[in-house]
Structure formats: C-alpha cells, structure tokens
Scaffold this motif. Sequence first.
Motif, PDB file in Angstrom:
ATOM      1  N   MET A   1     -10.098  10.723   5.067  1.00 25.31           N
ATOM      2  CA  MET A   1     -10.086  10.070   3.764  1.00 25.31           C
ATOM      3  C   MET A   1     -10.495  11.063   2.677  1.00 25.31           C
ATOM      4  O   MET A   1     -11.398  11.875   2.868  1.00 25.31           O
ATOM      5  CB  MET A   1     -11.026   8.869   3.770  1.00 25.31           C
ATOM      6  N   VAL A   2      -9.824  10.960   1.530  1.00 19.29           N
ATOM      7  CA  VAL A   2     -10.075  11.857   0.409  1.00 19.29           C
ATOM      8  C   VAL A   2     -10.526  11.011  -0.781  1.00 19.29           C
ATOM      9  O   VAL A   2      -9.946   9.949  -1.039  1.00 19.29           O
ATOM     10  CB  VAL A   2      -8.793  12.637   0.037  1.00 19.29           C
ATOM     11  N   PRO A   3     -11.572  11.447  -1.508  1.00 18.93           N
ATOM     12  CA  PRO A   3     -11.965  10.690  -2.703  1.00 18.93           C
ATOM     13  C   PRO A   3     -10.760  10.453  -3.611  1.00 18.93           C
ATOM     14  O   PRO A   3      -9.976  11.363  -3.891  1.00 18.93           O
ATOM     15  CB  PRO A   3     -13.007  11.596  -3.359  1.00 18.93           C
ATOM     16  N   GLY A   4     -10.618   9.242  -4.051  1.00 18.88           N
ATOM     17  CA  GLY A   4      -9.446   8.861  -4.843  1.00 18.88           C
ATOM     18  C   GLY A   4      -8.424   8.086  -4.039  1.00 18.88           C
ATOM     19  O   GLY A   4      -7.539   7.438  -4.612  1.00 18.88           O
ATOM     20  N   ASP A   5      -8.529   8.145  -2.689  1.00 18.88           N
ATOM     21  CA  ASP A   5      -7.612   7.363  -1.849  1.00 18.88           C
ATOM     22  C   ASP A   5      -7.846   5.872  -2.066  1.00 18.88           C
ATOM     23  O   ASP A   5      -8.976   5.425  -2.278  1.00 18.88           O
ATOM     24  CB  ASP A   5      -7.839   7.675  -0.362  1.00 18.88           C
ATOM     25  N   ARG A   6      -6.776   5.137  -1.969  1.00 13.46           N
ATOM     26  CA  ARG A   6      -6.864   3.671  -2.017  1.00 13.46           C
ATOM     27  C   ARG A   6      -6.029   3.122  -0.869  1.00 13.46           C
ATOM     28  O   ARG A   6      -4.834   3.380  -0.779  1.00 13.46           O
ATOM     29  CB  ARG A   6      -6.379   3.148  -3.367  1.00 13.46           C
ATOM     30  N   PHE A   7      -6.679   2.378   0.018  1.00  9.95           N
ATOM     31  CA  PHE A   7      -5.992   1.761   1.148  1.00  9.95           C
ATOM     32  C   PHE A   7      -5.783   0.278   0.860  1.00  9.95           C
ATOM     33  O   PHE A   7      -6.619  -0.370   0.226  1.00  9.95           O
ATOM     34  CB  PHE A   7      -6.803   1.921   2.441  1.00  9.95           C
ATOM     35  N   LEU A   8      -4.668  -0.241   1.338  1.00  5.92           N
ATOM     36  CA  LEU A   8      -4.344  -1.655   1.171  1.00  5.92           C
ATOM     37  C   LEU A   8      -3.976  -2.248   2.521  1.00  5.92           C
ATOM     38  O   LEU A   8      -3.086  -1.743   3.205  1.00  5.92           O
ATOM     39  CB  LEU A   8      -3.178  -1.834   0.195  1.00  5.92           C
ATOM     40  N   LEU A   9      -4.663  -3.308   2.928  1.00  8.35           N
ATOM     41  CA  LEU A   9      -4.271  -4.120   4.079  1.00  8.35           C
ATOM     42  C   LEU A   9      -3.728  -5.434   3.533  1.00  8.35           C
ATOM     43  O   LEU A   9      -4.310  -6.006   2.606  1.00  8.35           O
ATOM     44  CB  LEU A   9      -5.455  -4.407   4.997  1.00  8.35           C
ATOM     45  N   CYS A  10      -2.635  -5.928   4.103  1.00  9.45           N
ATOM     46  CA  CYS A  10      -2.061  -7.159   3.567  1.00  9.45           C
ATOM     47  C   CYS A  10      -1.248  -7.887   4.628  1.00  9.45           C
ATOM     48  O   CYS A  10      -0.735  -7.290   5.572  1.00  9.45           O
ATOM     49  CB  CYS A  10      -1.182  -6.871   2.350  1.00  9.45           C
ATOM     50  N   SER A  11      -1.126  -9.198   4.463  1.00 11.49           N
ATOM     51  CA  SER A  11      -0.210  -9.987   5.277  1.00 11.49           C
ATOM     52  C   SER A  11       1.185  -9.896   4.663  1.00 11.49           C
ATOM     53  O   SER A  11       1.354  -9.419   3.533  1.00 11.49           O
ATOM     54  CB  SER A  11      -0.679 -11.436   5.341  1.00 11.49           C
ATOM     55  N   ASP A  12       2.205 -10.363   5.409  1.00 15.05           N
ATOM     56  CA  ASP A  12       3.567 -10.237   4.890  1.00 15.05           C
ATOM     57  C   ASP A  12       3.843 -11.209   3.759  1.00 15.05           C
ATOM     58  O   ASP A  12       4.910 -11.161   3.155  1.00 15.05           O
ATOM     59  CB  ASP A  12       4.599 -10.414   6.012  1.00 15.05           C
ATOM     60  N   GLY A  13       2.875 -12.078   3.426  1.00 19.87           N
ATOM     61  CA  GLY A  13       3.013 -12.889   2.232  1.00 19.87           C
ATOM     62  C   GLY A  13       2.980 -12.061   0.974  1.00 19.87           C
ATOM     63  O   GLY A  13       3.458 -12.492  -0.084  1.00 19.87           O
ATOM     64  N   LEU A  14       2.430 -10.836   1.063  1.00 16.92           N
ATOM     65  CA  LEU A  14       2.499  -9.891  -0.061  1.00 16.92           C
ATOM     66  C   LEU A  14       3.677  -8.945   0.092  1.00 16.92           C
ATOM     67  O   LEU A  14       4.505  -8.814  -0.815  1.00 16.92           O
ATOM     68  CB  LEU A  14       1.203  -9.078  -0.162  1.00 16.92           C
ATOM     69  N   SER A  15       3.779  -8.277   1.249  1.00 10.83           N
ATOM     70  CA  SER A  15       4.797  -7.234   1.424  1.00 10.83           C
ATOM     71  C   SER A  15       6.210  -7.801   1.473  1.00 10.83           C
ATOM     72  O   SER A  15       7.172  -7.061   1.282  1.00 10.83           O
ATOM     73  CB  SER A  15       4.517  -6.436   2.707  1.00 10.83           C
ATOM     74  N   GLY A  16       6.365  -9.121   1.732  1.00 14.53           N
ATOM     75  CA  GLY A  16       7.695  -9.717   1.723  1.00 14.53           C
ATOM     76  C   GLY A  16       8.242  -9.898   0.321  1.00 14.53           C
ATOM     77  O   GLY A  16       9.239  -9.281  -0.065  1.00 14.53           O
ATOM     78  N   PRO A  17       7.595 -10.734  -0.504  1.00 10.83           N
ATOM     79  CA  PRO A  17       8.137 -10.995  -1.839  1.00 10.83           C
ATOM     80  C   PRO A  17       7.864  -9.901  -2.865  1.00 10.83           C
ATOM     81  O   PRO A  17       8.515  -9.871  -3.904  1.00 10.83           O
ATOM     82  CB  PRO A  17       7.445 -12.302  -2.247  1.00 10.83           C
ATOM     83  N   VAL A  18       6.914  -9.009  -2.612  1.00 10.02           N
ATOM     84  CA  VAL A  18       6.565  -7.963  -3.575  1.00 10.02           C
ATOM     85  C   VAL A  18       7.027  -6.621  -3.035  1.00 10.02           C
ATOM     86  O   VAL A  18       6.667  -6.231  -1.925  1.00 10.02           O
ATOM     87  CB  VAL A  18       5.045  -7.944  -3.857  1.00 10.02           C
ATOM     88  N   SER A  19       7.812  -5.910  -3.813  1.00 12.84           N
ATOM     89  CA  SER A  19       8.357  -4.624  -3.369  1.00 12.84           C
ATOM     90  C   SER A  19       7.267  -3.564  -3.330  1.00 12.84           C
ATOM     91  O   SER A  19       6.211  -3.695  -3.966  1.00 12.84           O
ATOM     92  CB  SER A  19       9.473  -4.170  -4.311  1.00 12.84           C
ATOM     93  N   ASP A  20       7.544  -2.478  -2.601  1.00 11.33           N
ATOM     94  CA  ASP A  20       6.602  -1.357  -2.569  1.00 11.33           C
ATOM     95  C   ASP A  20       6.410  -0.765  -3.963  1.00 11.33           C
ATOM     96  O   ASP A  20       5.319  -0.284  -4.295  1.00 11.33           O
ATOM     97  CB  ASP A  20       7.106  -0.275  -1.607  1.00 11.33           C
ATOM     98  N   GLU A  21       7.474  -0.796  -4.778  1.00  8.99           N
ATOM     99  CA  GLU A  21       7.356  -0.263  -6.141  1.00  8.99           C
ATOM    100  C   GLU A  21       6.376  -1.094  -6.964  1.00  8.99           C
ATOM    101  O   GLU A  21       5.565  -0.552  -7.733  1.00  8.99           O
ATOM    102  CB  GLU A  21       8.726  -0.234  -6.807  1.00  8.99           C
ATOM    103  N   GLN A  22       6.455  -2.415  -6.839  1.00 13.04           N
ATOM    104  CA  GLN A  22       5.511  -3.273  -7.550  1.00 13.04           C
ATOM    105  C   GLN A  22       4.089  -3.063  -7.053  1.00 13.04           C
ATOM    106  O   GLN A  22       3.145  -3.018  -7.848  1.00 13.04           O
ATOM    107  CB  GLN A  22       5.907  -4.742  -7.371  1.00 13.04           C
ATOM    108  N   ILE A  23       3.921  -2.953  -5.724  1.00  8.77           N
ATOM    109  CA  ILE A  23       2.591  -2.717  -5.162  1.00  8.77           C
ATOM    110  C   ILE A  23       2.010  -1.412  -5.695  1.00  8.77           C
ATOM    111  O   ILE A  23       0.852  -1.339  -6.108  1.00  8.77           O
ATOM    112  CB  ILE A  23       2.658  -2.700  -3.623  1.00  8.77           C
TER     113      ILE A  23
END
Length: 450
Positions: free
Chosen positions: A181-203
């Motif tokens: 891990m590097v300072p400034g990193d941001r990790f995201l864990l999510c269910s497919d209720g987010l990754s389905g309707p929301v594109s990677d670009e929006q995320i």
Amino acid sequence: MTVISIHARTSTGRVRDHNEDSYYAGDLVAAVADGMGGHAAGEVASNLALQPVIALEGVPYPDAESATKGLVNAVLEANELVLSHATDNPDQSGMGTTLTAVLMREGALHLAHVGDSRAYLFRDGTLTQLTTDHTLVNRLVQEGHLSEEEAKVHPHRSVITRAIGVDSNLDVDTLEPPLPMVPGDRFLLCSDGLSGPVSDEQIAAILANERIPERACRRLVDAANSNGGPDNITTIIIDVLNDGESPEPTLHLTDDEATAELADPQAIAAHVPKASHEPIDTAPPLVPPSAKPLERRHPPKRSFHPMIWVGLGLGMCLALVVTSVTVLNNQIYVSIDPQGNVAIYRGLKDQHVFGVPLFSVIETQTLKASSLSEPLRIRLAEGVSQTDEDAARAYINETLRESSDREENDQTSPEASPMQPSEPSAAAPLAPPASAQPPVATPNPNPSTS
C-alpha cells in the motif's frame, strides 16, 4: 507509519424490499458479502459468512504468508458455516453469498475473494479492478464468445459460478504476493449493486473528486440509485494516509451538483482518466476457477436492450448456446413441474437463450406440491439448488416427503377437527333434561390440571 481510514455505506436500492448485503469495516479488516437465496436466507448467509472474517481483527501474524493463509482459512470456515446452516434448516437450502475480504498488515493488503463482489484500487488517477468476477458472462468474455460491452447487458449476467455455501470444495482467489500500500491509495470494496449500474468511469470520477470518504461512499450509493438501484448496494472505502494526515476536503461541487455531473458521461470524460482493467505489477490477474454455476434466487432487474444483439450472426448464437449449456450442465435443482408434481431439473430455472431453454426435467416424482407446507411450496417455486441428483433425491425423500406426511397427519388427526364432539366421560354429569342443545366439547383452559 501507514495510517488506515475505513468507511462504509449500504442501501437496499430502488427495487428490492430488503437488504441481503452484509459488511464489516473494522480497523484493519474489511469485507462485503452479497447474499442470495430469498425469504431472508440471503441475508442469513451473508451475515454468517462475515463472522470468521471479523474474528481476524487484531490477530497477529508473524509473516505475510501466514496472514494470507489466515484470511483464506476464514473464508473456508465461512463456507462451512453456511453449508452447515443450510443442512440444519432445509427451508433455506440453496442459500449462498459472495465474499470479498481484505486484511491489512505491515503496509500490505491481503485479499480473499469468492463471487462477483469486487475490490478496486484507485491509485494516481487510475482505477484497477483487483478481483475477477466469478460469473458465467465473464467466463464467456474470457473465452471470446462475448465482448465486454455485450456482457454488460447480457440477460444472464447475474449467474455466478462460485459462491460461499454451495460446494464444500471451494477455491479462494488471493493476491500473490500481497499488494504493497502507498500513501494516497484508495481501495473500494463493493457488491454488484454498485458495479452493475455504475460504470468504472463513474466510480473513478467519484473517488477522484470526493476525498472525504464518508461523502464518497454516499455519492457512490446515490449514483447507483440514480441509475435505477436494481440491487442492494454496499460500498467500503479504505484510504491509505501518511501518519497524521487527514482526508482532503472535496475538490469542487456540492453533493447534488456532483452527482448530477458524474451521471453525465461527457462530464466524466472531460476530467477523469479512463479506468484501467489491467492488473498492476504487484497484483497479477486472478485465474477464474472451474466450478458449478449458481443462479441468484433474485437476479437484479437491470435494463436489457434487445437491439444490442442486432447483427450477431447465427454462428455466434449457436456458440453461445452450446457454451452456456455446457457450463450449466451440472446445475441441479428441485422445483414444481407444470402438472404440480415435484421434479428434479438440470440447468437454470425458467431461463432461455435465444429461445433455447437452459433447463430440462431429469425426473418427475409422484409427490404433489399441494401436499406440502406453504413455505416449502414457495421455496420450490423458486427452485432449490442441489449439488447433484442423489442430493436432490435425498432432499425430496428426507425433507419434502416427511413434510407431506406431517401435513397429512395433521389434517386427519382428531385434534385437527375442532368441530367433532368429544366422547363424554363416564364420570361426567349428564346434561340437564331440559336442554335441547347437542353436547359441545368445551376446551379445558388449564390442560395441565385435566
């Protein structure tokens, strides 16, 4: 010294009537589980799966290898817990859940993953998916039968090929070696209720423009709900900070304005780098397993535009059907046939591809569904997944037939007929001669003293 900040948010969404997601956001452990099974079984499965992972909080590990092993063992224990619970509660047979969990130790992130919930890394303006979706559609993409764009609107994108609580022989994906891990990193864990309707670009846009993690979580959930909210939504954001550093304030816009802008693809393209699907050097791609497919009991009601298939040739159609049938060949479930009999099926319940059914009857039983209790009839109407044909027959004989026998006994026993007069006791006083009414059995209010 590396400082970790973890925030989470969950939502039922716009379509579901209850939330089957469960999550844990601790000090150095975080996990998200997306349950399936319906009738509360999904939320039971997701909650059970988190318990062994939560127990890892504060456990010391001498080295990285033991930390990864500890995380994997927790996921395997979660699998056994859900399997055991389903065995002890036949009305919840077929329950399961995804599970994506991380453990942070000495500046490195350890990951264990099963299903189609996701883990992302947002570093230097680039979003990288760290997990591989264990879905039928993703497998078809990897085999060259579907493009990524086609996969996003495929009607069977909710069919997963690996889950907690389905098979005792479970493969667990990990990051080898763990990710520094590097300072400034941001990790995201999510269910497919987010990754389905929301594109990677929006995320990526939301993670880039909202540095306050609580507000970033809220905006991710709002974006999913703005795009229809077809499923439960859970987000966990893990920020890696320098010692003493605080999250930066939002760069621009209020919540409502930001959400409105980020929902516009042109606005996203104007100021957000394209998301990357390529693995970073220290996180090699995870290899999807060969496993039995599992259909979600309540697949997300996402929009599907049939015109996307215009122009596909007959060869593509046949290849997709053949591949789908091959992958689904070992999916066994118990349900009700059109004549009302209990039957054993192979494939996916009531699913078709280009008009070709993805299910067939293996064996029809003489047992009528109408002889079962209402909860069992409801479960059968949805389809109860089984590991193989023998397990399906055992479920019918040991659970359904026993339930049918109990229902029949309850209906024919004297206690089930409250209008039947009781036989008078030899010691009971005779009714007064003046009474013209027939004797009526009167229940004893204190049966323990009768």
